[in-house]
Design an enzyme around this catalytic site. Structure first.
Site, short mmCIF file in Angstrom:
data_model
loop_
_atom_site.label_atom_id
_atom_site.label_comp_id
_atom_site.label_asym_id
_atom_site.label_seq_id
_atom_site.Cartn_x
_atom_site.Cartn_y
_atom_site.Cartn_z
CE LYS A 83 -4.69 -40.00 -6.70
NZ LYS A 83 -5.08 -40.46 -8.05
CB SER A 158 -1.61 -40.85 -9.77
OG SER A 158 -3.03 -40.81 -9.73
CB SER A 182 -4.74 -42.90 -11.28
OG SER A 182 -3.73 -42.37 -12.09
#
Ligand SMILES: [Mg+2]
Ligand SMILES: [Zn+2]
Lengths: 500, 98, 502
Positions: A83, A158, A182
């Site tokens: 990420k 997210s 997330s």
């Protein structure tokens, strides 16, 4: 030896075993994934940056190590999608924001270092909602990511880039961060596995802060065992993070290999049902409850009455902390600078840069947090939210006094269409209804697939919640559920996903 | 709970160093008003006797020894700077205190 | 407002009573910064002592310096404060380019030390108790250089350059309660307080507290209220008053300025003011259009500090003797007056004298050398006496040589000169320069005989009973021996040869 396309279908555990045995090289595995990325990511848009050279160099180092006869770790040579919230020395890190476009960190996050030390091959950086604020990855400044099950739908957020990379076989492992869900919500809507470890289990050093007291990095994978292997690679005490747990990491790999729920007491959270919950989601959840009973667990209902204030508390605490955490993006030391024409003051340049560099959701939360911390409002908002946090922790404490783990649907609905909730922040926030209490309390939670909702054929996630520091329970229960479902379905759920 | 006005949003934007456009002020005032209305419900359960939790872990006294660790090189420190001069970060004129 | 419009100090005090608050920031002398492992050494090239944490880079996190906390507790204990059983850091949010995170990690409503006092002694010996509100931990900011303006100041500059080497250096902020009842002595109390605090900090060994280096900085808050009134007036906050003398001048100036404004029916603005060394005046800082709202909240990246009672007691037991107590003890041991002690303190040589005495010298001679010859030299060179290239042990050796008669005062001064010039230890200088009192009776006798023979008229006067005239002959002998004779012995020999007794 399997063809290169097959290499992308293997689990991380299988991949590592084949590399260790010499059946395939790490370079072959990495190239197969880079090829897959080249073939499908134009459609999915899981990656913001692919570090082809870096990945191949890491893979070659693994192959050299093996050639020298050195012992390889359990994930050596396995590709991973990181990420874009973790700093990577020499590799761009944007956090999904224009304000950091082009920033190349001069340092590695602790997690990045641990992955490198474990010889995991980092393929690149994945898309995300800007500064991890969102539940759909639509808030990325670099465009949305598609859900591999249906590219017109959101992959969750997210960490939508990480979950989409897994579901589209661009990587067998990924890293996410979970501030309000997330990791778990993207896992749920993409039919993958995601774990939010106990707060403090994985170092936050080098993880760009959204809400410091809630943020937690964790593993994402296609199987419970893979997630456990990654969990052990990244967890552990870090002296650079004051909130890091200084205790041995629970044996999550052993727990995932055991996978047994017989004799466990499992609580169903009463509050996570009712209005707003999709029928197909509840159907699959109820089937999971039955499955657990069949596997020998005792399932009881528990009540956590304060959970209905969790969302409100979260949307005060997270914005408050982020309003302060994001103040450093001021156009002075790194990142974007707008309007510096030689006449404007630093103050004006900062305000112009932040206006241009932040998206709407980020601005909304910064202002909301600024409001909640303002003198005169602090007690009613931030102060009250922290009291709610206490009440939620007490609800969990009471529940865990009588059960070993709690379960719930991970999300109230399956993946919604891109654009559907973009203009309705409150509707968007509902996606995290079931995941947020664990962030507020700091305990551990996992999402794993429990079937497809009959009405839309999209994945449904089962959430398992364990007490803080008892992360191994997630894996013990998760692995048992996964094995039973695979048994019932005859394959992993992801195999039902349409070809891209 | 009181609603939030356009002027308050302008004040929040100033405090937050956001040079909002006029239409944004209206837009955000409307949205923030709704959000604040929704989150205000935290206060009805937050009674006097409930202590606040600022942190999920009960840790205390996490400290490091006073030992020097390697710094970045000045080149690394300045590598992301929008502008630099004399090995320092170059920033626009600063208003305010002397 | 110009200086000419000020009300005279006496007139101001006739009508008003000053109320002061002093905020002192002390930079600790730790090896590393408060929240990261970067070095705090002075003189490094710009931005060479920075890391992701003290540059506020995305992803970076703070970790508390244990010695920073220990120093804070020691300061708190020395100020007779209570030490918090549990306290937290808080973020003070405001944007400023010298502050990398745009919040200062500080403490807010939970300081580590609170409710103490410091007794300060004024020059005439009167003791005044200054109550301490709190002492808390925080971090320093980076240093900006303003470029393009005529004066190097912020106004008129085209841009600024930032060096973050200082960003994150540990600070302890010490805040007094309102100081009331000092009356006309308020400026003197302010100066004595800062001086005493500096001595205390140095004695604790937590900082060198050198004001000229910015290691200790003082803000003077001052208000006036009509004599007999209960309510405090509006205060002004004069920032960065960075010498003892300036503290006194700033307080004095503000008393006169406030009195002038109030006397003319005006109101005092609660504002920040800047002090000007050149003329001792203050001027208004930027008027802020909105009141600052720092939005303090507990720092979520740090965990609470909970000093155990055992540890606190351990630190308390290890505290050095407090400077004022020590000064009074030494004053008695050395047998000197309050005023003499004050001069010793002002000269900054207490520790040097103490060390010289410890090295074997008697108090009088140790004090004589450090307050005389050596203080003069330090003053001439504009350096701290501790920076002189001579050690207390060397001074003690010189004193010993004088005591045993091997050197007289004049020679001793030459020896000290030699040591300062880098010629080695006192004994080496004596050797190299051939500085020895001529004690060879034969050689001395010859010199005396020659002096008598060369000055028959004077010799006659002495023989005639004018003993006072012997000085001239002593001088002649000293000249002949280039000062290396023991003048007292020479005198004895002259009188003996001339058959006179005193
Ligand atoms: Mg301060
Ligand atoms: Zn540093």
């Amino acid at each position: 030896m399997p063809g290169t396309t097959d290499l992308t279908k293997l689990t991380a555990a299988e991949t590592a075993a084949r590399i260790a045995s010499g059946e395939v090289t790490a370079v072959q595995v990495t190239e197969a994934h880079l090829d897959r990325i080249a073939a499908v990511d134009e459609k999915v848009h899981a990656f913001l940056h692919v570090d082809r050279e870096g990945a191949l160099a890491q893979a070659r180092a693994v192959d050299d190590k093996r050639a020298r006869g050195e012992k390889l770790g359990p994930l050596a040579g396995v590709p991973l999608a990181l990420k874009d919230i973790f700093t990577t020395k020499g590799v761009p890190t944007t956090v999904g924001s224009k304000i950091l476009e082009g920033w190349i960190p001069p340092y590695d996050a602790t997690l990045t270092q641990r992955l490198k030390a474990a010889d995991v091959v980092i393929l690149g950086k994945t898309n995300m909602d800007e500064f991890a604020m969102g539940s759909s990855t639509e808030n990325s400044a670099y465009g949305p990511t598609g859900n591999p099950w249906d590219l017109t739908r959101i992959p969750g957020g997210s960490g939508g880039g990480s979950s989409a990379a897994l579901a589209s076989y661009q990587a067998p492992l990924a890293i996410g961060t979970d501030t309000g869900g997330s990791i778990r919500q993207p896992a749920a809507v993409t039919g993958t596995v995601g774990v939010k470890p106990t707060y403090g289990a994985v170092s936050r050093y080098g993880m760009v802060a959204f809400s410091s007291s809630l943020d937690q990095g964790g593993p994402c994978a296609r199987t419970v065992l893979d997630a456990a292997l990654l969990h052990e690679a990244i967890a552990g005490h870090d002296p650079l993070d004051s909130t890091s747990i200084d205790a041995p990491v629970p044996s999550v790999v052993a727990a995932a290999r055991e996978g047994d729920v017989a004799g466990l007491r499992i609580g169903v959270v009463k509050e996570f049902s009712g209005e707003g919950y999709q029928a197909g989601v509840m159907q699959r959840f109820n089937e999971s409850v039955e499955l657990l009973r069949e596997l020998g667990a005792e399932v009881v209902e528990v009540s956590c009455p304060s959970f209905d204030r969790a969302l409100a508390a979260y949307y005060l605490i997270a914005p408050s902390e982020c309003s302060s955490n994001l103040a450093r993006f001021d156009a002075m030391r790194y990142g974007l600078r707008v309007g510096d024409d030689g006449t404007r003051s630093a103050e004006d340049v900062t305000a112009l840069t932040r206006e241009a560099g932040f998206g709407d959701e980020v601005k909304r939360r910064i202002m909301l947090g600024t409001y909640a911390l303002s003198s005169g409002y602090y007690d009613a908002y931030y102060g009250s939210a922290q009291k709610v946090r206490t009440l939620i922790a007490r609800d969990f404490e009471r529940a865990f006094a009588s059960v070993d783990v709690l379960i719930s649907p991970t999300t109230p609905t399956t993946a919604f269409p891109i654009g559907e909730r973009a203009d309705d922040p409150l509707a968007m926030y509902l996606a995290d209804l079931c995941t947020i209490p664990s962030n507020l309390a700091g305990n551990a939670a996992m999402s794993l697939p429990c079937g497809l909702a009959p009405e839309d054929g999209l994945p449904v996630g089962l959430q398992i919640i364990a007490p803080a520091m008892a992360d191994d329970r997630l894996y013990r229960v998760g692995a048992a559920v996964e094995a039973a479902f695979v048994d019932r379905w005859g394959h992993h759920l992801l195999e039902e996903a349409p070809a891209l | 709970m009181p609603g939030i006005t356009r002027e308050e949003v302008a004040h929040l934007a100033r405090l937050s160093r956001l040079e909002l456009k006029d239409e944004e002020l209206d837009h955000f005032a409307e949205q923030l008003d709704v959000i604040i209305g929704a989150v205000a419900r935290v206060s009805d359960v937050a009674s006097e006797d409930v202590p606040p939790t600022s942190h999920p872990l009960p840790l205390t006294n996490v400290m490091r020894p006073d030992e020097v660790r390697p710094s970045l090189t000045p080149q690394e420190a300045l590598s992301g700077a929008p502008a630099q001069e004399q090995q320092r970060f170059k920033v626009p004129q600063i208003l305010g205190e002397e | 407002m110009t200086v000419t419009e000020l009300v005279s100090y006496e007139d101001a005090l006739a009508t008003y009573e000053p109320v002061m608050g002093l905020e002192v920031h002390v930079e600790l002398g730790t090896k590393t910064k408060m929240f990261c492992g970067c070095s705090t050494a002075l003189g490094a090239e710009p931005n060479s002592q920075t890391c992701p944490t003290c540059l506020g880079m995305p992803g970076s996190l703070p970790v508390v310096n244990a010695v920073g906390v220990e120093s804070a507790v020691k300061i708190g204990l020395a100020l007779h404060c209570e030490i918090a059983e549990w306290c937290r850091f808080a973020r003070k949010n405001y944007f400023y380019p010298d502050m990398p995170k745009n919040f200062q990690t500080s403490q807010y409503d939970e300081p580590i030390a609170f409710n103490g006092y410091l007794d300060v002694q004024l020059e005439d010996g009167e003791v005044f108790r200054v109550e301490i509100e709190r002492a808390h931990m925080e971090e320093d900011t980076g240093k900006s250089t303003h470029v393009g303006g005529a004066t190097g100041r912020i106004h008129g500059a085209s841009h600024s350059l930032l060096d973050y080497n200082r960003a994150g250096i540990p600070l302890i902020e010490i805040v007094t309660k309102p100081i009331v009842g000092a009356g006309e002595r308020a400026p003197e109390v302010a100066k004595a307080y800062v001086a005493e605090l500096r001595e205390l900090i140095k004695a604790l060994g937590v900082s060198e507290a050198r004001m000229e280096m910015g290691q200790m900085r003082c803000d003077v808050n001052l208000s006036l209220r009509p004599k007999g009134a209960e309510k405090f007036g509006t205060r002004s906050e004069t920032k960065n008053v960075n010498s003892l003398r300036s503290v006194e001048r700033a307080a004095r100036f503000e008393i006169q300025r406030h009195a002038a404004v109030l006397g003319a029916g005006g109101t005092i603005l609660q504002e920040t003011r800047h002090f000007h060394e050149e003329d001792g005046s203050t001027t208004s800082g930027r008027i802020k259009e909105e009141a600052e709202d720092y939005r303090y909240f507990p720092e979520p990246d740090l965990v609470p500090v909970a000093p155990s009672r055992e540890w606190v007691e351990e630190l308390r037991a290890g505290l050095p003797e407090l400077p004022r107590v020590r000064r009074n003890r030494l004053r008695e041991e050395w047998g000197i007056s309050e005023h003499e002690m004050q001069s010793v303190l002002n000269a900054g040589v207490i520790d040097l004298i103490t060390a010289t005495i410890e090295a074997g010298a008697d108090a009088a001679s140790a004090r004589k050398w450090w307050m005389g010859e050596l203080a003069r030299r330090a003053n001439e060179e504009g350096i701290d006496p501790t920076a002189l290239p001579i050690t207390p042990a060397q001074v003690a050796r010189v004193a010993a040589l004088v005591a045993e008669g091997a050197l007289n005062d004049k020679l001793a001064r030459q020896v000290i000169e030699g040591v300062l010039a880098g010629e080695g230890d006192p004994d080496a200088v004596v050797d190299k320069r051939g500085l020895k009192v001529v004690s060879d009776e034969g050689a001395l006798g010859t010199a005396v005989d020659e002096a008598i023979a060369g000055n028959p008229a004077i010799a006659d006067k002495i023989r005639g009973g004018k003993v006072a005239a012997a000085g001239a002959l002593v001088g002649a002998v000293m000249k002949a021996t280039r000062g290396q004779a023991d003048a007292a012995r020479v005198r004895e020999l002259i009188l003996e040869r001339l058959g006179v007794t005193e």
